[in-house]
Design a protein around this motif. Structure first.
Motif, PDB file in Angstrom:
ATOM      1  N   SER A 299     -36.662 -23.862   8.635  1.00  0.00           N
ATOM      2  CA  SER A 299     -37.096 -22.489   8.360  1.00  0.00           C
ATOM      3  C   SER A 299     -37.607 -22.374   6.937  1.00  0.00           C
ATOM      4  O   SER A 299     -37.150 -23.079   6.029  1.00  0.00           O
ATOM      5  CB  SER A 299     -35.938 -21.516   8.583  1.00  0.00           C
ATOM      6  OG  SER A 299     -36.373 -20.181   8.461  1.00  0.00           O
TER       7      SER A 299
ATOM      8  N   GLU B 274     -31.594 -14.724   9.135  1.00  0.00           N
ATOM      9  CA  GLU B 274     -31.540 -15.692  10.235  1.00  0.00           C
ATOM     10  C   GLU B 274     -30.114 -16.195  10.375  1.00  0.00           C
ATOM     11  O   GLU B 274     -29.482 -16.568   9.375  1.00  0.00           O
ATOM     12  CB  GLU B 274     -32.491 -16.863   9.976  1.00  0.00           C
ATOM     13  CG  GLU B 274     -33.946 -16.449   9.998  1.00  0.00           C
ATOM     14  CD  GLU B 274     -34.917 -17.619   9.891  1.00  0.00           C
ATOM     15  OE1 GLU B 274     -36.125 -17.362   9.949  1.00  0.00           O
ATOM     16  OE2 GLU B 274     -34.454 -18.769   9.739  1.00  0.00           O
ATOM     17  N   THR B 275     -29.617 -16.200  11.600  1.00  0.00           N
ATOM     18  CA  THR B 275     -28.248 -16.632  11.880  1.00  0.00           C
ATOM     19  C   THR B 275     -28.276 -17.758  12.910  1.00  0.00           C
ATOM     20  O   THR B 275     -28.808 -17.584  14.007  1.00  0.00           O
ATOM     21  CB  THR B 275     -27.395 -15.465  12.415  1.00  0.00           C
ATOM     22  OG1 THR B 275     -27.397 -14.399  11.459  1.00  0.00           O
ATOM     23  CG2 THR B 275     -25.959 -15.918  12.656  1.00  0.00           C
TER      24      THR B 275
ATOM     25  N   SER C 186     -30.622 -16.181  15.854  1.00  0.00           N
ATOM     26  CA  SER C 186     -31.175 -14.833  15.824  1.00  0.00           C
ATOM     27  C   SER C 186     -31.882 -14.618  14.489  1.00  0.00           C
ATOM     28  O   SER C 186     -31.477 -15.169  13.463  1.00  0.00           O
ATOM     29  CB  SER C 186     -30.075 -13.778  16.003  1.00  0.00           C
ATOM     30  OG  SER C 186     -29.122 -13.854  14.956  1.00  0.00           O
ATOM     31  N   ALA C 187     -32.948 -13.851  14.528  1.00  0.00           N
ATOM     32  CA  ALA C 187     -33.706 -13.559  13.319  1.00  0.00           C
ATOM     33  C   ALA C 187     -34.142 -12.104  13.364  1.00  0.00           C
ATOM     34  O   ALA C 187     -34.826 -11.683  14.295  1.00  0.00           O
ATOM     35  CB  ALA C 187     -34.919 -14.477  13.226  1.00  0.00           C
ATOM     36  N   GLU C 188     -33.728 -11.337  12.366  1.00  0.00           N
ATOM     37  CA  GLU C 188     -34.120  -9.930  12.312  1.00  0.00           C
ATOM     38  C   GLU C 188     -33.999  -9.421  10.882  1.00  0.00           C
ATOM     39  O   GLU C 188     -33.040  -9.740  10.172  1.00  0.00           O
ATOM     40  CB  GLU C 188     -33.269  -9.085  13.246  1.00  0.00           C
ATOM     41  CG  GLU C 188     -31.777  -9.241  13.055  1.00  0.00           C
ATOM     42  CD  GLU C 188     -30.966  -8.487  14.093  1.00  0.00           C
ATOM     43  OE1 GLU C 188     -29.890  -7.997  13.720  1.00  0.00           O
ATOM     44  OE2 GLU C 188     -31.425  -8.388  15.248  1.00  0.00           O
ATOM     45  N   GLU C 189     -34.995  -8.689  10.450  1.00  0.00           N
ATOM     46  CA  GLU C 189     -35.012  -8.018   9.154  1.00  0.00           C
ATOM     47  C   GLU C 189     -34.630  -8.952   8.003  1.00  0.00           C
ATOM     48  O   GLU C 189     -33.785  -8.637   7.163  1.00  0.00           O
ATOM     49  CB  GLU C 189     -34.082  -6.804   9.178  1.00  0.00           C
ATOM     50  CG  GLU C 189     -34.517  -5.732  10.178  1.00  0.00           C
ATOM     51  CD  GLU C 189     -33.608  -4.516  10.154  1.00  0.00           C
ATOM     52  OE1 GLU C 189     -32.638  -4.514   9.369  1.00  0.00           O
ATOM     53  OE2 GLU C 189     -33.866  -3.581  10.929  1.00  0.00           O
TER      54      GLU C 189
END
Length: 386
Positions: free
Chosen positions: A172, A280-281, A274-277
């Motif tokens: 990433s 990234e997790t 998960s990726a949001e705002e």
């Protein structure tokens, strides 16, 4: 054999032996395009694979056709491991995962040109053009492999992140502007989920594979923050992972990944991303991937990257069947930082670095880890370990 086939009858045996071997190799190339041995050996292997596959194709054996997804996806693996282009040079250009060094071994100009020509891939063509800027060396293969009809282009919406699902690599970036931050994380099957003795692999194919599930590297503004320890003995203690009762991951038996055969029930894996705002997790499961002596019942590592804040939080949820001493390791790039209580701080030329334990009842310290030489007679090295 091809050069001498008119002069010596036995060259037909050499040719058939080579074609049989290449056929076997072509069926082992995995669909996510990754080289399990890391980005340095990816370059090394790609150059010679493509030379030999081209020669074989001229004899009527199209080995590229045995693994089309590999050849479609492999340029992406090469791209994600090149450091941001603003910082790339002839002495440092590659994220040194596994046994790779921090500089490109082969190419990569002609490798990206070849992949661009094979796939009509404008991104690879552009990556080759960028590589010329930091690697002015050239290869005679570029004369054969460069196709000027492929238009170089990098789309504005090129994904910042990619999960190589077969091998568990997650790469990433904060973008592709040439000065971005890079995070590499891995938690996956050593040779890929579909690999095993029944699929044609052998023990020797693990030669450059590391027991490194949960390992990660962070690179920012031309500087490593958290490092890979380099081309060293392949043991868990030299990675940014947890040691449990002094025990590392499955495969950590000696300088080479062992024991064999591979045991799919032991494979670690990334279970969700998960990726949001700007966050990234990555959640991964290493429950079965530690040596038996570690007495691990369950082990989940959650790697959370706050991309706009320059912050990473790691949550290790470990349950053992008996009381065990747990050491979570981080190798910083800089050797100059200090620990005070449960906080490590460092000031490099570019960064303020802070590493803090958020768990109660823990102790934290900086140590000098002796990195054993890979070969007898080589010098050992001391590295800072948190």
């Amino acid at each position: 054999a091809m050069a001498l086939h008119k002069d010596y009858e036995e060259t037909s045996q050499w040719k058939e032996f080579a074609l049989t071997t290449l056929g076997n190799v072509s069926r082992l190339l995995i669909k996510d395009g990754v080289s399990q041995e890391g980005p340095g050996y990816w370059q090394y292997g790609m150059e010679f694979l493509m030379i030999d596959f081209d020669l074989a194709k001229s004899l009527g054996s199209d080995f590229y056709a045995n693994s089309p997804l590999f050849w479609k996806n492999t340029a992406k693996f090469g791209r994600y491991f090149i450091i941001p282009l603003s910082f790339a040079s002839q002495t440092e250009s590659l994220i040194d995962w596994g046994d790779a060094k921090r500089v490109c071994w082969y190419g990569p100009v002609h490798i990206f040109h070849k992949l661009a020509a094979m796939n009509n891939d404008g991104i690879s063509q552009a990556w080759a053009e960028e590589a010329v800027k930091y690697d002015v060396s050239s290869s005679w293969l570029d004369v054969l492999w460069y196709d000027p009809s492929v238009n170089a282009s990098i789309p504005s919406d090129m994904p910042e992140s990619h999960h190589f699902e077969e091998t568990g690599f997650y790469a990433s970036r904060t973008g592709w502007n040439g000065a971005e931050t890079v995070v590499i994380y891995r938690c996956g099957a050593p040779l890929g989920k579909s690999a095993g003795p029944s699929s044609g692999y052998s023990q020797g194919d693990l030669g450059h594979v590391h027991p490194d599930a949960g390992h990660f590297v962070i690179y920012d503004d031309g500087e490593y923050i958290v490092r890979n320890t380099g081309y060293v003995k392949r043991q868990s203690k030299y990675h940014n992972v947890a040691l449990i009762g002094g025990n590392g991951l499955w495969g950590d038996k000696s300088g080479y990944f062992s024991p064999w055969p591979l045991t799919p029930a032991r494979y670690p894996s990334i279970t969700s991303i998960s990726a949001e705002e700007g966050v990234e997790t990555i959640v991964s499961d290493m429950s079965a991937s530690y040596q038996d002596a570690a007495a691990v019942k369950t082990y989940t590592r959650k790697f959370i990257w706050f991309k706009t804040k320059d912050v990473v939080v790691i949550v290790d949820d470990i349950e053992c069947t008996k009381s065990m001493d747990i050491k979570v390791q981080i190798y910083p790039e800089s050797q100059a930082g200090t620990c005070s209580g449960n906080v490590y701080t460092d000031r490099t030329d570019i960064h303020n670095v802070r590493i803090e334990s958020l768990s109660s009842g823990t102790s934290m310290g900086k140590y000098s880890q002796t990195i054993e030489a890979r070969h007898q007679g080589d010098a050992e090295e001391e590295m800072a370990l948190i």
